[in-house]
Scaffold this motif. Sequence first.
Motif, short mmCIF file in Angstrom:
data_model
loop_
_atom_site.label_atom_id
_atom_site.label_comp_id
_atom_site.label_asym_id
_atom_site.label_seq_id
_atom_site.Cartn_x
_atom_site.Cartn_y
_atom_site.Cartn_z
N ALA A 1 0.85 -1.18 0.00
CA ALA A 1 0.00 0.00 0.00
C ALA A 1 0.89 1.24 0.00
O ALA A 1 1.75 1.39 0.87
CB ALA A 1 -0.92 0.00 1.22
N VAL A 2 0.71 2.11 -0.97
CA VAL A 2 1.56 3.29 -1.14
C VAL A 2 1.00 4.45 -0.32
O VAL A 2 -0.18 4.79 -0.44
CB VAL A 2 1.65 3.69 -2.62
CG1 VAL A 2 2.54 4.91 -2.79
CG2 VAL A 2 2.17 2.53 -3.45
N VAL B 1 -0.35 12.80 -11.52
CA VAL B 1 0.54 11.86 -12.21
C VAL B 1 0.64 10.57 -11.41
O VAL B 1 0.56 9.46 -11.96
CB VAL B 1 1.93 12.48 -12.43
CG1 VAL B 1 2.93 11.43 -12.91
CG2 VAL B 1 1.86 13.62 -13.44
N LYS B 2 0.79 10.69 -10.09
CA LYS B 2 0.88 9.49 -9.25
C LYS B 2 -0.43 8.71 -9.23
O LYS B 2 -0.44 7.48 -9.32
CB LYS B 2 1.26 9.87 -7.81
CG LYS B 2 2.69 10.28 -7.61
CD LYS B 2 3.05 10.37 -6.14
CE LYS B 2 2.40 11.56 -5.48
NZ LYS B 2 2.85 11.71 -4.05
N VAL B 3 -1.54 9.42 -9.11
CA VAL B 3 -2.83 8.76 -8.89
C VAL B 3 -3.38 8.16 -10.19
O VAL B 3 -4.02 7.11 -10.16
CB VAL B 3 -3.84 9.75 -8.28
CG1 VAL B 3 -5.22 9.14 -8.20
CG2 VAL B 3 -3.37 10.18 -6.90
N ASP C 1 -4.12 2.66 -4.29
CA ASP C 1 -2.87 2.70 -3.53
C ASP C 1 -2.23 1.33 -3.34
O ASP C 1 -1.08 1.24 -2.93
CB ASP C 1 -3.07 3.39 -2.18
CG ASP C 1 -4.03 2.64 -1.26
OD1 ASP C 1 -4.69 1.70 -1.74
OD2 ASP C 1 -4.12 3.00 -0.08
N GLU C 2 -2.96 0.25 -3.60
CA GLU C 2 -2.35 -1.09 -3.56
C GLU C 2 -1.66 -1.33 -4.90
O GLU C 2 -2.33 -1.53 -5.92
CB GLU C 2 -3.42 -2.16 -3.32
CG GLU C 2 -3.49 -2.61 -1.88
CD GLU C 2 -4.50 -3.72 -1.70
OE1 GLU C 2 -4.06 -4.87 -1.49
OE2 GLU C 2 -5.69 -3.44 -1.77
N ARG C 3 -0.35 -1.35 -4.88
CA ARG C 3 0.41 -1.42 -6.12
C ARG C 3 1.47 -2.51 -6.05
O ARG C 3 1.90 -2.90 -4.96
CB ARG C 3 1.06 -0.07 -6.41
CG ARG C 3 0.02 1.04 -6.54
CD ARG C 3 0.59 2.34 -7.02
NE ARG C 3 -0.47 3.33 -7.22
CZ ARG C 3 -0.29 4.52 -7.77
NH1 ARG C 3 0.93 4.88 -8.16
NH2 ARG C 3 -1.30 5.34 -7.92
N PRO C 4 1.90 -3.01 -7.20
CA PRO C 4 2.91 -4.07 -7.19
C PRO C 4 4.22 -3.61 -6.55
O PRO C 4 4.74 -2.54 -6.89
CB PRO C 4 3.11 -4.38 -8.68
CG PRO C 4 1.90 -3.85 -9.36
CD PRO C 4 1.45 -2.67 -8.56
N LEU D 1 -10.70 -1.65 -5.22
CA LEU D 1 -11.60 -1.48 -6.36
C LEU D 1 -13.02 -1.94 -6.09
O LEU D 1 -13.89 -1.79 -6.94
CB LEU D 1 -11.04 -2.23 -7.58
CG LEU D 1 -9.77 -1.66 -8.21
CD1 LEU D 1 -9.36 -2.50 -9.42
CD2 LEU D 1 -9.95 -0.21 -8.63
N ALA D 2 -13.26 -2.52 -4.92
CA ALA D 2 -14.60 -3.00 -4.58
C ALA D 2 -15.33 -1.91 -3.80
O ALA D 2 -15.00 -1.61 -2.67
CB ALA D 2 -14.52 -4.28 -3.77
N ARG D 3 -16.34 -1.31 -4.44
CA ARG D 3 -17.09 -0.26 -3.78
C ARG D 3 -17.99 -0.82 -2.70
O ARG D 3 -18.25 -0.17 -1.69
CB ARG D 3 -17.91 0.52 -4.81
CG ARG D 3 -17.04 1.32 -5.79
CD ARG D 3 -17.89 2.07 -6.79
NE ARG D 3 -18.61 1.15 -7.67
CZ ARG D 3 -19.45 1.55 -8.61
NH1 ARG D 3 -19.71 2.83 -8.76
NH2 ARG D 3 -20.05 0.67 -9.40
N SER D 4 -18.49 -2.04 -2.90
CA SER D 4 -19.31 -2.70 -1.89
C SER D 4 -19.37 -4.19 -2.23
O SER D 4 -19.03 -4.60 -3.34
CB SER D 4 -20.73 -2.11 -1.85
OG SER D 4 -21.42 -2.38 -3.06
N HIS D 5 -19.81 -4.97 -1.26
CA HIS D 5 -20.00 -6.40 -1.52
C HIS D 5 -21.13 -6.90 -0.62
O HIS D 5 -21.41 -6.33 0.43
CB HIS D 5 -18.71 -7.19 -1.26
CG HIS D 5 -18.33 -7.26 0.19
ND1 HIS D 5 -17.58 -6.27 0.81
CD2 HIS D 5 -18.60 -8.19 1.15
CE1 HIS D 5 -17.40 -6.59 2.09
NE2 HIS D 5 -18.01 -7.74 2.31
N ARG D 6 -21.76 -7.97 -1.08
CA ARG D 6 -22.78 -8.61 -0.26
C ARG D 6 -22.74 -10.13 -0.50
O ARG D 6 -22.33 -10.58 -1.56
CB ARG D 6 -24.17 -8.05 -0.57
CG ARG D 6 -24.71 -8.33 -1.95
CD ARG D 6 -26.06 -7.64 -2.15
NE ARG D 6 -26.73 -8.04 -3.38
CZ ARG D 6 -26.52 -7.48 -4.55
NH1 ARG D 6 -25.63 -6.49 -4.66
NH2 ARG D 6 -27.18 -7.88 -5.62
#
Length: 380
Positions: A38-39, A70-72, A132-135, A304-309
């Motif tokens: 996480a950056v 540029v970063k985002v 922000d989760e990047r390789p 990337l998951a806005r929500s889940h059920r």
Amino acid sequence: MDSRYVLRFSTDFALFLSGIVLLLMGSIGAVDCARAAAVSDLYRAEVAVDSQEPAAREQAFKDALEAVLVKVTGDREIAAQPAAATLLASASTFVQQFGYRARGHATTLDVLFDGTAVDAALTDGDLPVWVDERPAVLIWLAVQRGDRRYLVAEDHGGRADRVVRTVAARRGIPALFPLLDLEDRAQVDVADVLGGFDENVLQASARYDADAVVIATVAALRDDDWRANWQLYYGGEPSAASLKGGSLEAVLGDGLHFVADSLADRLAVVETAGAQGGLLMSVEGVDSLEDFARLETYLDNLALARSHRIYRIGPGYASFLLEVSGDEANIRRLIGLGDVLEAAPLPVLAPAPLRVKPADGDKPVYVRERAPALHFRMLQ
């Protein structure tokens, strides 16, 4: 899943499901899940200023926001996009806090922007967002100048190290170098990297558990003529760049930009709605309440998951409907960066039919469960 769905399960599974219900109600504490690379400081930038006058500060806000965009977004040319130009014109409205700093004889302005507001504005403008989760990128860098040849180590602290870390931070890339300890040197030396023996280098990289590996060579033909070859291994799709420049700094900076551009092309996404009804994901290896808690916490934090059920739960597995930003491929790549789930083949057997009781009280009908778009296995 709608409460009208009826599942047939054993007594043991009923107890398991009851425990999950209690868990969802907050009776059981959540388990922390690790997040890969996480950056931090994606929405912070520090820029030089000539003075502390309001006009200079407004321009500095714009310069700082451009560096953040540029970063985002992962796009070095983002400022040329009309939607981005609109954001930059109102840069001060996104500022959360700022402060001046003395840097020798110069002054800089450190600016922190509201990340949520910036992301929302990018989405409204149909511009990409790279979460922000990047390789984590492991870099094997061999430098050759005249008769001197060396590999750059994690604790090197030299000129090449500083350039790579500076540009990597500017692009939001989590970069690390090998330790070059006895274990590394038993498998790799500078001749392997310069000679293109990538297999040896990749084998030595396994201990670092990095998401991507870069093998780079930089050589000086003359003081003002540098050549470099960069090879990026990520997700089974290697890519390469041959570069030249007038200095070590130039070819190292261009090389890091090549790496960042390549990763952003695959991972920065323009937000779109998920498939109708959500993206269905199933997970096997969910064998206990602790497993389920860990999975729930992981999905709560999946960028990337806005929500889940919950869609369906059975002995040893659970499936969810995800509302996502991007598409199936982006979710697959992002989950692949973590250490909670691994990709697994889809089950061979077709899902069992579910009995549905319509709201109007008619007799039950049977419908077949949707096939999951994504299937994973819990890692222990």
